[in-house]
Write a protein that holds these residues in place. Structure first.
Motif, mmCIF file in Angstrom:
data_model
loop_
_atom_site.group_PDB
_atom_site.id
_atom_site.type_symbol
_atom_site.label_atom_id
_atom_site.label_comp_id
_atom_site.label_asym_id
_atom_site.label_seq_id
_atom_site.Cartn_x
_atom_site.Cartn_y
_atom_site.Cartn_z
ATOM 1 N N VAL A 296 0.871 -1.172 0.032
ATOM 2 C CA VAL A 296 -0.091 -0.050 0.071
ATOM 3 C C VAL A 296 0.901 1.121 0.027
ATOM 4 C CG1 VAL A 296 -2.002 -1.178 1.336
ATOM 5 C CG2 VAL A 296 -0.172 -0.009 2.549
ATOM 6 N N ARG A 299 0.097 8.564 0.817
ATOM 7 C CA ARG A 299 -0.067 9.639 -0.202
ATOM 8 C C ARG A 299 -0.040 10.977 0.336
ATOM 9 N NH1 ARG A 299 -0.890 6.622 -4.648
ATOM 10 N NH2 ARG A 299 -1.597 4.559 -4.360
ATOM 11 N N THR A 329 4.834 8.973 -6.379
ATOM 12 C CA THR A 329 3.579 9.342 -5.781
ATOM 13 C C THR A 329 3.254 9.304 -4.580
ATOM 14 O OG1 THR A 329 2.978 7.204 -6.502
ATOM 15 C CG2 THR A 329 2.259 8.867 -8.077
ATOM 16 N N GLY A 330 4.334 8.690 -3.600
ATOM 17 C CA GLY A 330 4.268 8.714 -1.948
ATOM 18 C C GLY A 330 5.117 7.559 -1.352
ATOM 19 N N ARG A 345 1.957 1.445 7.234
ATOM 20 C CA ARG A 345 1.659 2.923 6.566
ATOM 21 C C ARG A 345 1.195 4.016 7.569
ATOM 22 N NH1 ARG A 345 -3.611 3.661 3.224
ATOM 23 N NH2 ARG A 345 -4.383 3.978 5.151
ATOM 24 N N GLU A 463 2.436 2.625 -10.886
ATOM 25 C CA GLU A 463 2.923 2.776 -9.421
ATOM 26 C C GLU A 463 3.543 1.436 -9.157
ATOM 27 O OE1 GLU A 463 1.171 5.768 -6.279
ATOM 28 O OE2 GLU A 463 0.087 3.604 -6.206
ATOM 29 N N TRP A 479 -4.975 -0.240 -4.210
ATOM 30 C CA TRP A 479 -5.043 1.291 -3.935
ATOM 31 C C TRP A 479 -6.611 1.249 -2.997
ATOM 32 C CZ3 TRP A 479 -5.015 6.008 -7.475
ATOM 33 C CH2 TRP A 479 -3.766 6.285 -8.113
ATOM 34 N N THR A 480 -6.485 1.746 -1.798
ATOM 35 C CA THR A 480 -7.625 1.687 -1.071
ATOM 36 C C THR A 480 -8.609 2.608 -1.526
ATOM 37 O OG1 THR A 480 -6.843 3.532 0.470
ATOM 38 C CG2 THR A 480 -6.143 1.312 1.208
ATOM 39 N N ASN A 482 -10.150 5.222 -0.171
ATOM 40 C CA ASN A 482 -9.696 6.470 0.031
ATOM 41 C C ASN A 482 -8.633 7.082 -0.876
ATOM 42 O OD1 ASN A 482 -7.763 8.528 1.471
ATOM 43 N ND2 ASN A 482 -9.763 8.501 2.836
ATOM 44 N N ASP A 483 -7.590 6.049 -1.095
ATOM 45 C CA ASP A 483 -6.497 6.476 -2.330
ATOM 46 C C ASP A 483 -7.492 7.012 -3.615
ATOM 47 O OD1 ASP A 483 -4.556 5.650 -0.661
ATOM 48 O OD2 ASP A 483 -4.414 3.579 -1.374
ATOM 49 N N ASP A 484 -8.234 6.105 -4.142
ATOM 50 C CA ASP A 484 -8.793 6.290 -5.278
ATOM 51 C C ASP A 484 -9.785 7.661 -5.319
ATOM 52 O OD1 ASP A 484 -8.856 5.959 -8.309
ATOM 53 O OD2 ASP A 484 -10.902 5.008 -7.878
ATOM 54 N N HIS A 487 -6.991 10.701 -4.517
ATOM 55 C CA HIS A 487 -5.775 10.807 -5.617
ATOM 56 C C HIS A 487 -6.035 10.263 -7.071
ATOM 57 C CE1 HIS A 487 -3.469 12.634 -2.208
ATOM 58 N NE2 HIS A 487 -4.050 11.548 -1.645
#
Length: 778
Positions: A296, A299, A329-330, A345, A463, A479-480, A482-484, A487
């Protein structure tokens, strides 16, 4: 839906005679000035399998929108037109000009781009009796594999259960023929798939005729076998090796005429339904790639922010953590389990530099959009007019399956697994990023759990490749949600200005100015349009402008129409969201159509019907108005709304009923849908597409959108991105599919503008308001 595994050929007549029907003319031939004819040639490879490829000659610069040999009589209009307060004028008497998509649309341009490599589509008949069509498109839940399997089963006279449709890896040799988008897959694959299957069947019949020393025309095919008049029977598997030696078949290798079809057009359950519900179907997150570890990424706090400082000591000391690496990206965390990776994380100590839009929030963005418009051409002098302004929010794609990619990057090669709508461009980009030759990078296309345009981009795959290279080991990146949400890519926010002038009961001019945050089309579409003959640089058009011009058209006679697009370049990740520009442009148009009808004292349905340029459109509108009892009395706070849209060779009308007694908690209580998309391969799949569009329309008009607060997306999950739940969906949905009026049209994106407009218009009538900002309850 029929029971899983249902065989749509179960009620077929026992056999099909060897066909002698004339060759079906192609769309290209309808425009060609010579006598060129699309031919289906076979490429016969070594035994023991029969492998057939459909080859299409590129006879012209653009396909037609209809095919004479395929056309059936248009659906009849309703027996009685809806009542109106003013009688509709005959459409031919109304002033109006067609738009560019009425001549050639985006889907047709993509068809042309794919024609030179259509012959590389491969169908194989194995010795086990399986018909295997390697599909150069992505299955993301739209049912494409079932549709293609039905086409194969139809022309091959095979059992549907004997057809396999695996997804092809990236194939650069296909050029522009491996892009899944623009509601184009069925339109593009219809001729090549049927042609390949018909060619295979002809060779199997010929092989059986040779074996039995019988005239080929006396043999019949059914249930994946060839049968002789005396009852002898040979399955396709046992004939495959002999059929592979047939150079010229003894019977015509032409697709069936419509009247002989037994599979196409029959409601059919998905061929992969059982695998999906039992977990046998594999998505990227299910793959067991040796050595790939859960990964993971932490970000930035704002869109496109960058890392300022990192202390990973606490995270590296946590149980199961294998590595912590930085990428552009992170910060990526690799661990033995996803739970361990997520906890580590969250233990990272990071600070972030603000992103390029960190000073902007929604009001700032709306201000920039409003300032970007070109002025109207026609001032409101000595003419009656209606003006309207509309705001549409950013909207997340929010597919049910989160983005996941598996990457194994080595010094001299790389393998990537993910759901790719544009695998060739992804392969090229990954090779350039990794410094490898393109043929050293393998992109395995894996089925996806939803897309709506999101998987046109390969952010997660790129990524994952960077992380695998940095960590020196295979990774499974997730990608969680929340990620998508925060971001990932979104439908761009937009602002619209519309002015319509009218007089003597006629619309004289109609101007639409659309301003959007720039839509990212960096997924190969521009190259495809160039290949189709659209020289954008010569015309002075941006890719977005070309897409806009090829997809946007007002279906009504509204005098002199103009539509212009202005883009505001902001560093916000955007992408094509289901129906792209039509999901906002046509919604604004349909709201304005209702307002024009009221201004002219006409019923909204009658107003539309009098001005629709297509007879097929009028039939669709009549059907939905009749079936939905348009104009019936409704209690206070409740109302009906109508929306119509035509695009990609199809047309659809939605009639919804809404209860907005509480304007803050509106509920669509009923929906009636009518659609004409030409030849329907699978009515069950089409109904699912139209229903999904209804739910999208309810969501983005009433409640679902993304806010930007100081450069960050506020919404992070379905807890605050208010996509429609079960309680928001109508308990009654009726769908009416009109008889086929030509070859297949696109359906995946067709319904969203009409559904959205119907909901907006119903809400306006129920509340006595004129909504101008969407979603309404935002």
């Amino acid at each position: 839906m029929p029971p899983t595994g249902q065989d749509p050929t179960a009620e077929q007549p026992p056999a099909t005679e060897a066909r002698t029907a004339p060759e079906v003319r192609t769309a290209a031939e309808q425009l060609s000035t010579d006598t060129g004819r699309r031919r289906f040639l076979t490429y016969l490879l070594a035994a023991p399998t029969l492998t057939v490829a459909a080859r299409a000659g590129l006879d012209t610069v653009a396909p037609a929108t209809a095919r004479a040999a395929e056309a059936a009589p248009a659906a009849p209009a309703a027996s009685a037109a809806p009542a109106a307060s003013a009688p509709p004028a005959a459409p031919s008497q109304l002033l109006g000009l067609p738009g560019i998509p009425d001549i050639v649309d985006l889907g047709q341009a993509l068809q042309v781009a794919g024609l030179p490599t259509a012959h590389l589509l491969v169908l194989e008949i194995t010795t086990a009796g399986r018909a295997v069509l390697h599909l150069p498109r992505l299955e993301v839940g739209q049912g494409l594999t079932t549709t293609v399997a039905m086409m194969v089963a139809e022309e091959l006279d095979a059992r549907l259960s004997d057809v396999d449709v695996p997804l092809s890896d990236s194939r650069p040799d296909l050029l522009f023929n491996q892009l899944t988008g623009a509601s184009n897959s069925v339109r593009t694959l219809y001729d090549p798939v049927r042609g390949a299957a018909a060619a295979a069947r002809a060779r199997l019949v010929t092989a059986a005729a040779r074996r039995w020393s019988l005239p080929a025309e006396t043999l019949r095919t059914a249930d994946s076998a060839v049968t002789a008049p005396d009852g002898r029977r040979a399955g396709y598997g046992e004939l495959a090796a002999e059929a592979a030696t047939v150079a010229v078949p003894a019977v015509p290798a032409t697709p069936k005429p419509p009247e002989q079809r037994r599979v196409i057009g029959r409601p059919t359950g998905r061929i992969d339904a059982r695998d999906i519900v039992t977990g046998r179907a594999k998505y990227a997150g299910d793959l067991a790639v040796p050595g790939a570890v859960p990964t993971v990424v932490a970000r930035p706090t704002t869109i496109n922010g960058t890392l300022a400082s990192l202390d990973a000591s606490a995270a590296r000391a946590m149980p199961g953590v294998l590595a912590v690496v930085t990428v552009p990206t992170g910060v990526a965390v690799l661990a033995e389990t996803f739970d361990q990776a997520l906890k580590a994380r969250d233990a990272l100590r990071t600070t972030w530099n603000p992103g390029p839009v960190a000073t902007l929030s929604d009001p700032d963005i709306r201000g920039k959009l409003r300032a970007a418009h070109a002025p109207f051409l026609i001032p409101p002098l000595l003419t009656q007019y209606v003006d309207g302004e509309f705001d549409f929010a950013f909207v997340n794609h929010a597919p049910m399956e989160v983005l996941t990619a598996v990457a194994d990057v080595r010094p001299n090669r790389a393998e990537i697994w993910f759901a790719a709508q544009t695998p060739i461009v992804a392969q090229q980009t990954l090779a350039a990023e990794l410094g490898l030759p393109q043929d050293a990078v393998t992109v395995h296309v894996v089925r996806g759990g939803g897309s709506f345009g999101r998987r046109l981009f390969y952010d997660a795959a790129l990524e994952a490749a960077r992380i695998s290279r940095a960590a020196g080991r295979p990774v499974k990146l997730m990608w969680t949600r929340n990620d998508d949400m925060r971001h990932g890519r979104m439908r761009p926010a937009s602002h619209h200005r519309v002015r319509a002038t009218y007089g003597l009961g006629q619309v004289l001019s109609y101007e639409h100015r659309a301003a959007t945050v720039t839509t990212d089309f960096g997924h190969g579409l521009g190259e495809a349009l160039t290949a189709a003959g659209f020289q954008l640089s010569v015309a002075g058009l941006s890719l977005a402008q070309a897409f806009f011009l090829l997809s946007q058209s007002n279906p009504y006679n509204v005098g002199v129409p103009t539509q212009l697009l202005a883009e505001v370049p902001l560093k916000i990740p955007t992408g094509s969201w289901r129906s792209v520009y039509s999901g906002t442009v046509r919604v604004a148009d349909e709201i304005m159509t209702d307002e024009l009808a009221r201004r002219l004292g006409q019923d909204p349905v009658a107003f539309r019907r009098a001005r629709l340029r297509e007879p097929a459109g009028r039939a669709v509108l009549d059907t939905v108005a009749r079936a939905g009892s348009w104009g019936r009395a409704m209690p206070a706070g409740q109302a009906q709304g109508i929306g119509y849209h035509a695009e990609n060779g199809g047309r659809a009308a939605y009639l919804v009923e809404i209860d907005a007694t509480d304007p803050k908690l509106p509920r669509v209580t009923k929906a009636v849908i009518a659609a004409d998309v030409g030849t329907v391969i699978n009515p069950t799949g089409l109904e699912a597409q139209l229903t999904g569009a209804l739910i999208d329309g309810i969501s983005v008009i009433l409640q679902a959108g993304n806010h930007i607060d100081r450069g960050a997306v506020r919404e992070g999950s379905f807890g605050d991105f208010h996509y429609a739940r079960q309680r928001h969906t109508p308990p009654v949905v009726e769908i009416h599919l009109l008889p086929p009026s030509g070859p297949p049209g696109g359906a995946g994106e067709l319904g969203v503008p009409a559904a959205s407009a119907a909901v907006a218009n119903a809400y306006a009538r129920a509340t006595g308001t004129s909504p101008r900002s969407f979603p309404i309850n935002f």
